[in-house]
Structures are given as C-alpha cells and as structure tokens.
Design an enzyme around this catalytic site. Structure first.
Site, PDB file in Angstrom:
ATOM      1  N   HIS A   1       0.853  -1.196   0.000  1.00  0.00           N
ATOM      2  CA  HIS A   1       0.000   0.000   0.000  1.00  0.00           C
ATOM      3  C   HIS A   1       0.887   1.244   0.000  1.00  0.00           C
ATOM      4  O   HIS A   1       1.951   1.255   0.617  1.00  0.00           O
ATOM      5  CB  HIS A   1      -0.906  -0.011   1.239  1.00  0.00           C
ATOM      6  CG  HIS A   1      -1.982   1.023   1.176  1.00  0.00           C
ATOM      7  ND1 HIS A   1      -1.741   2.357   1.437  1.00  0.00           N
ATOM      8  CD2 HIS A   1      -3.299   0.932   0.858  1.00  0.00           C
ATOM      9  CE1 HIS A   1      -2.871   3.031   1.276  1.00  0.00           C
ATOM     10  NE2 HIS A   1      -3.830   2.195   0.933  1.00  0.00           N
TER      11      HIS A   1
ATOM     12  N   GLU B   1      -4.108   2.116  -7.317  1.00  0.00           N
ATOM     13  CA  GLU B   1      -4.514   3.203  -6.426  1.00  0.00           C
ATOM     14  C   GLU B   1      -3.632   4.427  -6.689  1.00  0.00           C
ATOM     15  O   GLU B   1      -2.516   4.513  -6.146  1.00  0.00           O
ATOM     16  CB  GLU B   1      -4.337   2.786  -4.965  1.00  0.00           C
ATOM     17  CG  GLU B   1      -5.200   1.625  -4.544  1.00  0.00           C
ATOM     18  CD  GLU B   1      -5.456   1.652  -3.043  1.00  0.00           C
ATOM     19  OE1 GLU B   1      -6.613   1.761  -2.645  1.00  0.00           O
ATOM     20  OE2 GLU B   1      -4.485   1.593  -2.269  1.00  0.00           O
TER      21      GLU B   1
HETATM   22  P1  PGA Z   1      -9.639   5.958   0.411  1.00  0.00           P
HETATM   23  O1  PGA Z   1      -8.460   4.912   0.682  1.00  0.00           O
HETATM   24  O2  PGA Z   1     -10.830   5.173  -0.040  1.00  0.00           O
HETATM   25  O3  PGA Z   1      -9.857   6.644   1.720  1.00  0.00           O
HETATM   26  O4  PGA Z   1      -9.166   6.892  -0.642  1.00  0.00           O
HETATM   27  C1  PGA Z   1      -8.190   3.891  -0.234  1.00  0.00           C
HETATM   28  C2  PGA Z   1      -7.001   3.088   0.227  1.00  0.00           C
HETATM   29  O5  PGA Z   1      -6.104   3.635   0.865  1.00  0.00           O
HETATM   30  O6  PGA Z   1      -6.938   1.880  -0.043  1.00  0.00           O
END
Ligand code: PGA
Length: 238
Positions: free
Chosen positions: A92, A160
């Site tokens: 992440h 992401e």
């Molecule tokens: P968020 O986080 O939905 O608050 O943008 C997503 C993540 O960090 O996986």
C-alpha cells in the site's frame, strides 16, 4: 464477480471493530461480489469470530516475509492464516511512504502466496508522476519489479493513484482507462493474469463507474469505516 475490499487502516478498538463487522455482516444484501474486511492486526481474530458463517472474508493490511524468528513487531503469513485471514494487502502506498521498497514487497508477495493467502498488490503513481506524464511507466515498472519471474496461484492487483487516496479526488476515465490497459499489457508481458481493482476515494456514487470502466473490484478506505457507506457501495455494485 467483483471484489469489494474494505481497508480499515489504523482505526478501531476491539469493540469498535467487532461492532462494525457485525453491522456490515447484518446489513449487506445477498451479494455476488467477494467482500473482504481488513481490520488492524489487533482486531483480526475477534472479527474472524464475528464473520464466521457469513460470506465475508478476512484480510490483513500487511505481512512480513519471514516465516518466523527474531523480527520484533512483525507478523508472518502463517500467523495471518492462523488468525483466519484469506487475503492480505501488500505494498500500500502508505507503507511505501514509510520506507517499504519493491524488494521487500516482492518477498512479502511470495511469502503470502506460498502460505495460501491471496495478496492484494497495490500500485499507483504520485501526482508528480501524473503531472510529468510518467504515471503509466511508473506503475508498469512497479509491476515488473515485484512480479516478474514469479507465478502466483491467487493474486489481485489494486491500482490506487496516490493523489486519489483519502483526498476525495477521484480518477476519471481519462486516467483509469489507459492505466488499466497499461497494467493488463504489463501482466500479459510477464505472463501473469490477475483481476485488477481500483482504489482511491471510492464511494457509492462512483463505484459502479470504475467497474464499468473494466475494473474487477474496488479497494475502499474511508468509506469502509462506517457500515452505512460501505453497504451503500456494495448495493451500488449489485
Ligand atoms: P480511500 O483509501 O478510499 O480513503 O481513498 C483507499 C485506500 O487507501 O486503499
């Protein structure tokens, strides 16, 4: 079938975690999606009990790559399996920001996979990369570096964009469509096949748009911390 994964990050006591898991489990409609909750380590076992008999799976937010030993503070893949986990988020951007590098991520992926967990590998570019026009190259190189030369029985990829995480700023089709294409091409180059999820400010309003764009699921942070908003997302994807 799509994946809906809730990343609780560093939130919730035991009592709060079990209440949230129970509210989600009681409130979700019958769903064709695979739903996964990723509480903090301290709540895993208790949440496992709450989810027992439900269709929701348990996941962790990180794992260490050695099976056991003198590694103070770390948690192995075998321990996660023992606590009831089926999934684990790896790489992440918030962990990368704390110093985790691609070599560690690669070892974590292999260890998780060997233990029978399904790793959820997170990739994504910074705003600087996006502005410089190098976002796709950056993500391709993340994928090649951590995945090349390995085979995985189960693997999920979560795209992401860092600038969309926790900001309320969602990535539009101009960003996600070419990126999805770039990720698919890279996976096929290295002879891997994995469902690709989107994460970053996902809400009930925008979730189905990402699936329509071709993603096979979503990774949700902020909107997974309240049962109502998480259940709304699940309903939106039915
Ligand atoms: P968020 O986080 O939905 O608050 O943008 C997503 C993540 O960090 O996986």
């Amino acid at each position: 079938m799509s994946y809906i994964i809730g990343n609780w990050k560093m939130h919730f006591t035991l009592a709060e975690s079990t209440r949230l898991a129970a509210d989600i489990s009681d409130g979700i409609p019958e769903s064709k999606s695979s739903i996964v909750l990723c509480p903090p380590f301290t709540s895993l076992y208790a949440v496992r009990d709450v989810l027992e008999g439900s269709s929701i799976s348990l996941g962790a937010q990180d794992v260490f790559y050695e099976p056991e030993g003198a590694f103070t503070g770390e948690v192995s893949a075998g321990m996660l399996v023992d606590a009831g986990c089926k999934y684990v988020i790896i790489g992440h951007s918030e962990r990368r920001h704390l110093g985790e590098n691609n070599e560690e991520i690669r070892k974590k992926l292999l260890s998780a996979s060997e233990s029978g967990l399904t790793p959820v590998l997170c990739v994504g570019e910074s705003l600087a990369d996006r502005k410089a026009g190098t976002g796709e190259e950056y993500v391709k190189s993340q994928l090649r570096t951590v995945l090349k030369g390995s085979s995985f029985k189960n693997l999920l990829i979560a795209y992401e964009p860092i600038w969309a995480i926790g900001t309320g700023e969602e990535a539009d089709n101009e960003v996600v469509v070419p990126m999805l294409d770039a990720i698919k091409k890279t996976l096929s180059e290295i002879q891997l096949n994995a469902p690709i999820l989107y994460g970053g400010s996902v809400s009930a309003e925008n979730a189905s748009g990402f699936v329509k764009s071709g993603f096979e699921g979503i990774l949700v942070g902020t909107n997974s911390w309240k049962s109502e908003s998480f259940i709304d997302i699940i309903k939106a994807l039915e």
